[in-house]
Scaffold this motif. Structure first.
Motif, PDB file in Angstrom:
ATOM      1  N   VAL A  55     -19.502   4.083  -8.049  1.00 30.67           N
ATOM      2  CA  VAL A  55     -19.942   5.399  -8.651  1.00 30.67           C
ATOM      3  C   VAL A  55     -20.541   5.134  -9.738  1.00 30.67           C
ATOM      4  O   VAL A  55     -21.477   5.842 -10.393  1.00 30.67           O
ATOM      5  CB  VAL A  55     -18.684   6.287  -8.710  1.00 30.67           C
ATOM      6  CG1 VAL A  55     -18.135   7.055  -7.539  1.00 30.67           C
ATOM      7  CG2 VAL A  55     -17.605   5.817  -9.431  1.00 30.67           C
ATOM      8  N   ARG A  56     -20.242   3.945 -10.420  1.00 28.31           N
ATOM      9  CA  ARG A  56     -21.205   3.443 -11.787  1.00 28.31           C
ATOM     10  C   ARG A  56     -22.542   3.189 -11.281  1.00 28.31           C
ATOM     11  O   ARG A  56     -23.368   3.703 -11.870  1.00 28.31           O
ATOM     12  CB  ARG A  56     -20.571   2.404 -12.261  1.00 28.31           C
ATOM     13  CG  ARG A  56     -19.128   2.361 -13.086  1.00 28.31           C
ATOM     14  CD  ARG A  56     -18.772   0.959 -13.688  1.00 28.31           C
ATOM     15  NE  ARG A  56     -17.576   1.200 -14.312  1.00 28.31           N
ATOM     16  CZ  ARG A  56     -16.354   0.405 -13.889  1.00 28.31           C
ATOM     17  NH1 ARG A  56     -16.573  -0.585 -12.929  1.00 28.31           N
ATOM     18  NH2 ARG A  56     -15.244   0.398 -14.443  1.00 28.31           N
ATOM     19  N   ALA A  57     -22.916   2.577 -10.252  1.00 26.98           N
ATOM     20  CA  ALA A  57     -24.230   2.547  -9.548  1.00 26.98           C
ATOM     21  C   ALA A  57     -24.886   3.647  -9.456  1.00 26.98           C
ATOM     22  O   ALA A  57     -26.126   3.881  -9.517  1.00 26.98           O
ATOM     23  CB  ALA A  57     -24.380   1.775  -8.507  1.00 26.98           C
ATOM     24  N   ALA A  58     -24.111   5.024  -9.142  1.00 30.15           N
ATOM     25  CA  ALA A  58     -24.696   6.198  -8.939  1.00 30.15           C
ATOM     26  C   ALA A  58     -24.867   6.912 -10.606  1.00 30.15           C
ATOM     27  O   ALA A  58     -25.107   8.067 -10.296  1.00 30.15           O
ATOM     28  CB  ALA A  58     -23.979   7.108  -8.067  1.00 30.15           C
ATOM     29  N   GLY A  59     -24.474   6.447 -11.456  1.00 30.72           N
ATOM     30  CA  GLY A  59     -24.684   7.009 -12.783  1.00 30.72           C
ATOM     31  C   GLY A  59     -23.580   7.531 -13.535  1.00 30.72           C
ATOM     32  O   GLY A  59     -23.488   8.137 -14.439  1.00 30.72           O
ATOM     33  N   PHE A  60     -22.200   7.161 -13.032  1.00 29.97           N
ATOM     34  CA  PHE A  60     -21.070   7.882 -13.420  1.00 29.97           C
ATOM     35  C   PHE A  60     -20.468   6.805 -14.341  1.00 29.97           C
ATOM     36  O   PHE A  60     -20.569   5.652 -13.966  1.00 29.97           O
ATOM     37  CB  PHE A  60     -20.295   8.066 -12.432  1.00 29.97           C
ATOM     38  CG  PHE A  60     -20.286   9.280 -11.619  1.00 29.97           C
ATOM     39  CD1 PHE A  60     -19.917  10.523 -11.912  1.00 29.97           C
ATOM     40  CD2 PHE A  60     -20.897   9.395 -10.415  1.00 29.97           C
ATOM     41  CE1 PHE A  60     -20.170  11.693 -11.083  1.00 29.97           C
ATOM     42  CE2 PHE A  60     -21.291  10.496  -9.729  1.00 29.97           C
ATOM     43  CZ  PHE A  60     -20.904  11.601 -10.213  1.00 29.97           C
ATOM     44  N   ALA A  61     -19.956   7.198 -15.657  1.00 31.33           N
ATOM     45  CA  ALA A  61     -19.177   6.143 -16.426  1.00 31.33           C
ATOM     46  C   ALA A  61     -17.951   6.476 -15.791  1.00 31.33           C
ATOM     47  O   ALA A  61     -17.259   7.343 -15.818  1.00 31.33           O
ATOM     48  CB  ALA A  61     -19.361   6.769 -17.917  1.00 31.33           C
ATOM     49  N   VAL A  62     -17.029   5.197 -15.612  1.00 30.74           N
ATOM     50  CA  VAL A  62     -15.697   4.914 -15.169  1.00 30.74           C
ATOM     51  C   VAL A  62     -14.976   4.020 -16.269  1.00 30.74           C
ATOM     52  O   VAL A  62     -15.413   3.103 -16.660  1.00 30.74           O
ATOM     53  CB  VAL A  62     -16.035   4.490 -13.885  1.00 30.74           C
ATOM     54  CG1 VAL A  62     -14.289   4.273 -13.268  1.00 30.74           C
ATOM     55  CG2 VAL A  62     -16.643   4.967 -12.980  1.00 30.74           C
ATOM     56  N   GLU A  63     -13.657   4.597 -16.533  1.00 34.77           N
ATOM     57  CA  GLU A  63     -12.778   4.114 -17.176  1.00 34.77           C
ATOM     58  C   GLU A  63     -11.820   3.934 -16.513  1.00 34.77           C
ATOM     59  O   GLU A  63     -10.905   4.683 -16.000  1.00 34.77           O
ATOM     60  CB  GLU A  63     -12.517   4.893 -18.634  1.00 34.77           C
ATOM     61  CG  GLU A  63     -11.473   4.188 -19.290  1.00 34.77           C
ATOM     62  CD  GLU A  63     -11.072   5.215 -20.697  1.00 34.77           C
ATOM     63  OE1 GLU A  63      -9.915   5.456 -20.781  1.00 34.77           O
ATOM     64  OE2 GLU A  63     -12.339   5.488 -21.446  1.00 34.77           O
ATOM     65  N   MET A  64     -11.302   2.583 -16.064  1.00 39.22           N
ATOM     66  CA  MET A  64     -10.298   2.364 -15.222  1.00 39.22           C
ATOM     67  C   MET A  64      -8.788   1.707 -16.129  1.00 39.22           C
ATOM     68  O   MET A  64      -9.178   1.033 -16.781  1.00 39.22           O
ATOM     69  CB  MET A  64     -10.671   1.194 -14.250  1.00 39.22           C
ATOM     70  CG  MET A  64      -9.841   0.651 -13.118  1.00 39.22           C
ATOM     71  SD  MET A  64      -9.704   2.061 -11.776  1.00 39.22           S
ATOM     72  CE  MET A  64     -11.289   1.716 -10.957  1.00 39.22           C
ATOM     73  N   SER A  65      -7.815   2.145 -15.453  1.00 38.72           N
ATOM     74  CA  SER A  65      -6.725   1.985 -16.381  1.00 38.72           C
ATOM     75  C   SER A  65      -5.530   1.714 -15.085  1.00 38.72           C
ATOM     76  O   SER A  65      -5.446   2.363 -14.163  1.00 38.72           O
ATOM     77  CB  SER A  65      -6.111   2.790 -17.307  1.00 38.72           C
ATOM     78  OG  SER A  65      -6.037   4.113 -16.852  1.00 38.72           O
ATOM     79  N   ASP A  66      -4.639   0.553 -15.418  1.00 34.90           N
ATOM     80  CA  ASP A  66      -3.616   0.329 -14.417  1.00 34.90           C
ATOM     81  C   ASP A  66      -2.669   1.321 -14.776  1.00 34.90           C
ATOM     82  O   ASP A  66      -2.148   1.325 -16.159  1.00 34.90           O
ATOM     83  CB  ASP A  66      -3.287  -1.175 -14.512  1.00 34.90           C
ATOM     84  CG  ASP A  66      -4.035  -2.292 -13.948  1.00 34.90           C
ATOM     85  OD1 ASP A  66      -5.092  -1.925 -13.240  1.00 34.90           O
ATOM     86  OD2 ASP A  66      -3.886  -3.234 -14.663  1.00 34.90           O
ATOM     87  N   THR A  67      -1.881   1.817 -13.813  1.00 38.88           N
ATOM     88  CA  THR A  67      -0.939   2.645 -14.034  1.00 38.88           C
ATOM     89  C   THR A  67       0.200   2.311 -13.045  1.00 38.88           C
ATOM     90  O   THR A  67       0.109   2.169 -11.824  1.00 38.88           O
ATOM     91  CB  THR A  67      -1.368   4.061 -13.501  1.00 38.88           C
ATOM     92  OG1 THR A  67      -2.437   4.441 -14.440  1.00 38.88           O
ATOM     93  CG2 THR A  67      -0.196   5.059 -14.010  1.00 38.88           C
ATOM     94  N   PRO A  68       1.635   1.987 -13.681  1.00 41.58           N
ATOM     95  CA  PRO A  68       2.796   1.450 -12.918  1.00 41.58           C
ATOM     96  C   PRO A  68       3.340   2.477 -11.943  1.00 41.58           C
ATOM     97  O   PRO A  68       3.541   2.020 -10.876  1.00 41.58           O
ATOM     98  CB  PRO A  68       3.805   0.927 -14.026  1.00 41.58           C
ATOM     99  CG  PRO A  68       3.086   1.526 -15.335  1.00 41.58           C
ATOM    100  CD  PRO A  68       1.739   1.905 -15.343  1.00 41.58           C
ATOM    101  N   ASP A  69       3.194   3.615 -12.196  1.00 45.06           N
ATOM    102  CA  ASP A  69       3.617   4.878 -11.527  1.00 45.06           C
ATOM    103  C   ASP A  69       2.487   5.878 -11.112  1.00 45.06           C
ATOM    104  O   ASP A  69       2.309   6.994 -11.444  1.00 45.06           O
ATOM    105  CB  ASP A  69       4.730   5.567 -11.903  1.00 45.06           C
ATOM    106  CG  ASP A  69       5.510   6.627 -11.016  1.00 45.06           C
ATOM    107  OD1 ASP A  69       4.839   6.725 -10.013  1.00 45.06           O
ATOM    108  OD2 ASP A  69       6.537   6.926 -11.397  1.00 45.06           O
ATOM    109  N   LEU A  70       1.683   5.273 -10.050  1.00 44.84           N
ATOM    110  CA  LEU A  70       0.488   6.097  -9.726  1.00 44.84           C
ATOM    111  C   LEU A  70       0.835   7.381  -9.020  1.00 44.84           C
ATOM    112  O   LEU A  70       0.216   8.435  -9.018  1.00 44.84           O
ATOM    113  CB  LEU A  70      -0.357   5.280  -8.777  1.00 44.84           C
ATOM    114  CG  LEU A  70      -1.771   6.040  -8.347  1.00 44.84           C
ATOM    115  CD1 LEU A  70      -2.414   6.304  -9.825  1.00 44.84           C
ATOM    116  CD2 LEU A  70      -2.472   4.957  -7.690  1.00 44.84           C
TER     117      LEU A  70
END
Length: 165
Positions: A55-70
């Protein structure tokens, strides 16, 4: 040139010049800016990073975070349990949810005209979906669903890999 053609040219020239000078006419317009996404994943999940790169390659900005309880994060975002995928994203303003390995073309289509839907989801982890590519294995078709806050859902688009099916 006949008198009739000369009159038409005289009448049409100002309109043609105005049309050519108006914004967006006669040249390509830039695509609208994509909404930044805040994406939660299980700690260290590699396929989530593959999807984020897509999705970044398609122009979206992505902020990824690890979440222990998804699962808790997913419930808080309003994702129906049977539409759960690999990771859960929210647009920066929190209005829309992106669940699982949604291809960029479907995400852009959804954000351009979300209607009354709360979000869009690819349940589970379909082989060949963005981030789930497997060398030597052909992508399988899968359904991207739109869902509402009350749990209603309907097929939004069919996909194979990162393209419409």
């Amino acid at each position: 040139m006949s008198e009739l053609l000369r009159r038409r040219a005289t009448l049409l020239l100002p309109a043609a010049l105005a049309l050519a000078a108006s914004p967006g006419r006669g040249r390509a317009q830039a695509a609208p800016a994509a909404s930044p996404l805040r994406v939660m994943r299980s700690p260290g999940c590699g396929c989530c990073e593959g999807w984020a790169n897509h999705v970044r390659a398609a122009g979206f900005a992505v902020e990824m975070s690890d979440t222990p309880d998804l699962d808790a994060a997913r419930r808080a975002a309003g994702v129906p349990e049977d539409l759960a995928g690999c990771h859960t994203g929210l647009t920066a303003d929190g209005r829309f949810v992106v669940e699982g390995h949604v291809p960029a073309f479907a995400l852009r289509r959804f954000l351009d005209a979300p209607g009354a839907w709360r979000g869009i989801a690819v349940p589970e982890m379909p082989v060949g979906s963005p981030g789930m590519e497997m060398p030597g294995v052909a992508p399988r078709p899968y359904t991207v669903f739109a869902f509402a806050a009350d749990g209603r859902r309907e097929p939004f688009v069919r996909a194979r890999g990162d393209r419409p099916a």
